[in-house]
Design a protein around this motif. Sequence first.
Motif, PDB file in Angstrom:
ATOM      1  N   UNK A   7       0.853  -1.194   0.000  1.00  0.00           N
ATOM      2  CA  UNK A   7       0.000   0.000   0.000  1.00  0.00           C
ATOM      3  C   UNK A   7       0.892   1.249   0.000  1.00  0.00           C
ATOM      4  N   UNK A   8       0.805   2.014  -1.077  1.00  0.00           N
ATOM      5  CA  UNK A   8       1.643   3.217  -1.203  1.00  0.00           C
ATOM      6  C   UNK A   8       0.962   4.353  -0.442  1.00  0.00           C
ATOM      7  N   UNK A   9       1.504   4.698   0.720  1.00  0.00           N
ATOM      8  CA  UNK A   9       0.804   5.604   1.644  1.00  0.00           C
ATOM      9  C   UNK A   9       0.954   7.080   1.355  1.00  0.00           C
ATOM     10  N   UNK A  16       9.817   8.516  -2.377  1.00  0.00           N
ATOM     11  CA  UNK A  16      10.824   7.494  -2.071  1.00  0.00           C
ATOM     12  C   UNK A  16      10.174   6.302  -1.356  1.00  0.00           C
ATOM     13  N   UNK A  17       9.015   6.531  -0.729  1.00  0.00           N
ATOM     14  CA  UNK A  17       8.290   5.404  -0.131  1.00  0.00           C
ATOM     15  C   UNK A  17       7.762   4.475  -1.218  1.00  0.00           C
ATOM     16  N   UNK A  18       7.246   5.075  -2.311  1.00  0.00           N
ATOM     17  CA  UNK A  18       6.806   4.248  -3.441  1.00  0.00           C
ATOM     18  C   UNK A  18       8.006   3.512  -4.037  1.00  0.00           C
ATOM     19  N   UNK A  19       9.132   4.241  -4.138  1.00  0.00           N
ATOM     20  CA  UNK A  19      10.362   3.638  -4.689  1.00  0.00           C
ATOM     21  C   UNK A  19      10.781   2.413  -3.874  1.00  0.00           C
ATOM     22  N   UNK A  20      10.667   2.546  -2.545  1.00  0.00           N
ATOM     23  CA  UNK A  20      11.051   1.445  -1.661  1.00  0.00           C
ATOM     24  C   UNK A  20      10.148   0.227  -1.902  1.00  0.00           C
ATOM     25  N   UNK A  33       4.802 -12.533  -4.253  1.00  0.00           N
ATOM     26  CA  UNK A  33       4.279 -11.622  -5.279  1.00  0.00           C
ATOM     27  C   UNK A  33       3.744 -10.396  -4.538  1.00  0.00           C
ATOM     28  N   UNK A  34       4.242  -9.232  -4.908  1.00  0.00           N
ATOM     29  CA  UNK A  34       3.781  -7.999  -4.246  1.00  0.00           C
ATOM     30  C   UNK A  34       3.074  -7.127  -5.277  1.00  0.00           C
ATOM     31  N   UNK A  35       1.793  -6.880  -5.023  1.00  0.00           N
ATOM     32  CA  UNK A  35       1.048  -5.973  -5.913  1.00  0.00           C
ATOM     33  C   UNK A  35       0.954  -4.601  -5.251  1.00  0.00           C
ATOM     34  N   UNK A  36       1.418  -3.583  -5.953  1.00  0.00           N
ATOM     35  CA  UNK A  36       1.358  -2.230  -5.379  1.00  0.00           C
ATOM     36  C   UNK A  36      -0.013  -1.613  -5.628  1.00  0.00           C
ATOM     37  N   UNK A  37      -0.539  -1.008  -4.587  1.00  0.00           N
ATOM     38  CA  UNK A  37      -1.842  -0.341  -4.701  1.00  0.00           C
ATOM     39  C   UNK A  37      -1.690   1.124  -4.328  1.00  0.00           C
ATOM     40  N   UNK A  38      -2.243   1.978  -5.183  1.00  0.00           N
ATOM     41  CA  UNK A  38      -2.190   3.426  -4.953  1.00  0.00           C
ATOM     42  C   UNK A  38      -3.477   3.884  -4.270  1.00  0.00           C
ATOM     43  N   UNK A  39      -3.338   4.842  -3.367  1.00  0.00           N
ATOM     44  CA  UNK A  39      -4.527   5.415  -2.722  1.00  0.00           C
ATOM     45  C   UNK A  39      -4.688   6.884  -3.107  1.00  0.00           C
ATOM     46  N   UNK A  40      -3.807   7.351  -3.995  1.00  0.00           N
ATOM     47  CA  UNK A  40      -3.730   8.800  -4.252  1.00  0.00           C
ATOM     48  C   UNK A  40      -4.991   9.376  -4.895  1.00  0.00           C
ATOM     49  N   UNK A  41      -5.756   8.543  -5.603  1.00  0.00           N
ATOM     50  CA  UNK A  41      -6.946   9.076  -6.278  1.00  0.00           C
ATOM     51  C   UNK A  41      -8.251   8.782  -5.543  1.00  0.00           C
ATOM     52  N   UNK A 101      -7.256  -8.929  11.393  1.00  0.00           N
ATOM     53  CA  UNK A 101      -6.308 -10.050  11.532  1.00  0.00           C
ATOM     54  C   UNK A 101      -5.317 -10.152  10.377  1.00  0.00           C
ATOM     55  N   UNK A 102      -5.250  -9.150   9.549  1.00  0.00           N
ATOM     56  CA  UNK A 102      -4.359  -9.210   8.373  1.00  0.00           C
ATOM     57  C   UNK A 102      -2.924  -8.916   8.825  1.00  0.00           C
ATOM     58  N   UNK A 103      -1.973  -9.786   8.513  1.00  0.00           N
ATOM     59  CA  UNK A 103      -0.577  -9.500   8.867  1.00  0.00           C
ATOM     60  C   UNK A 103      -0.077  -8.245   8.131  1.00  0.00           C
ATOM     61  N   UNK A 104       0.544  -7.353   8.874  1.00  0.00           N
ATOM     62  CA  UNK A 104       1.017  -6.098   8.283  1.00  0.00           C
ATOM     63  C   UNK A 104       2.484  -5.868   8.618  1.00  0.00           C
ATOM     64  N   UNK A 105       3.224  -5.477   7.591  1.00  0.00           N
ATOM     65  CA  UNK A 105       4.616  -5.016   7.790  1.00  0.00           C
ATOM     66  C   UNK A 105       4.628  -3.525   7.444  1.00  0.00           C
ATOM     67  N   UNK A 106       5.259  -2.736   8.303  1.00  0.00           N
ATOM     68  CA  UNK A 106       5.306  -1.297   8.055  1.00  0.00           C
ATOM     69  C   UNK A 106       6.711  -0.905   7.593  1.00  0.00           C
ATOM     70  N   UNK A 107       6.752  -0.118   6.523  1.00  0.00           N
ATOM     71  CA  UNK A 107       8.030   0.464   6.107  1.00  0.00           C
ATOM     72  C   UNK A 107       7.840   1.971   6.005  1.00  0.00           C
ATOM     73  N   UNK A 108       8.930   2.689   6.137  1.00  0.00           N
ATOM     74  CA  UNK A 108       8.840   4.143   6.016  1.00  0.00           C
ATOM     75  C   UNK A 108      10.156   4.723   5.566  1.00  0.00           C
ATOM     76  N   UNK A 109      10.054   5.732   4.690  1.00  0.00           N
ATOM     77  CA  UNK A 109      11.256   6.411   4.200  1.00  0.00           C
ATOM     78  C   UNK A 109      11.095   7.899   4.442  1.00  0.00           C
ATOM     79  N   UNK A 110      12.180   8.522   4.861  1.00  0.00           N
ATOM     80  CA  UNK A 110      12.111   9.986   4.978  1.00  0.00           C
ATOM     81  C   UNK A 110      13.448  10.603   4.587  1.00  0.00           C
TER      82      UNK A 110
END
Length: 202
Positions: A7-9, A16-20, A33-41, A101-110
């Motif tokens: 999930x591209x936050x 750079x978060x999307x890049x990561x 398999x990782x599918x990227x999902x945009x929330x921007x719109x 109950x969905x497993x979540x991993x958090x990443x962050x770039x700044x």
Amino acid sequence: MLKFIGLVGTNSKQSTNRKLLQYMQKHFAQKAEIELIEIKDLPLFNKPADKQVPLEVLEIAEKIEAADGVIIGTPEYDHSIPAVLMSALAWLSYGIYPMLNKPVMITGASYGTLGSSRAQLQLRQILDSPELKATVMPGSEFLLSHSLQAFNQDGDLIDLDTIQKLDALFDDFRLFVKITEKLSSAQELLHKEAENFDWESL
Ligand SMILES: Cc1cc2nc3c(=O)[nH]c(=O)nc-3n(C[C@H](O)[C@H](O)[C@H](O)COP(=O)(O)O)c2cc1C
């Protein structure tokens, strides 16, 4: 093969978060398999009176439900997650429960040194709310600091220690997904609780 949603936050075009997340998609292609999902719109959350969730949110919810886990990449604005991510999570908890109950991993770039640590903490708290109730991997912050300098021309991470840490955390996340599957005793109960929970019934 494990299927994850990335999930591209952010709604920023140059992120750079999307890049990561794009890097993770490529780098871990043999492992998941990782599918990227945009929330921007997505429309800004506006608590519609008819409780109708927009179709594009329902589509995202469906993909999350079908996935083995979600990786959320969050920037940090003023020590918080971006408004667009907050809004998306509000939609994803408005009478629908894809994160439960969905497993979540958090990443962050700044751009700076702290690499979104405070936004990540806030995100953990949000994901623990009654109608989201995701299962966030504990003790596992992946902070990419100085993110503007972190990638080469091909979009690959440059620093070997950083890659090693991401590799290790991703392996842990794959294991965490399997462990989470076993934590099923209370799952039905938690689902009922979330469905019956209503912030607005007085
Ligand atoms: C309004 C604003 C507030 C910011 N606040 C923070 C902050 O609190 N902590 C931080 O590490 N970076 C902060 N930054 C810098 C971000 O890390 C950087 O702009 C960028 O959003 C990193 O993510 P991105 O490349 O995915 O957009 C802020 C940037 C803006 C525009």
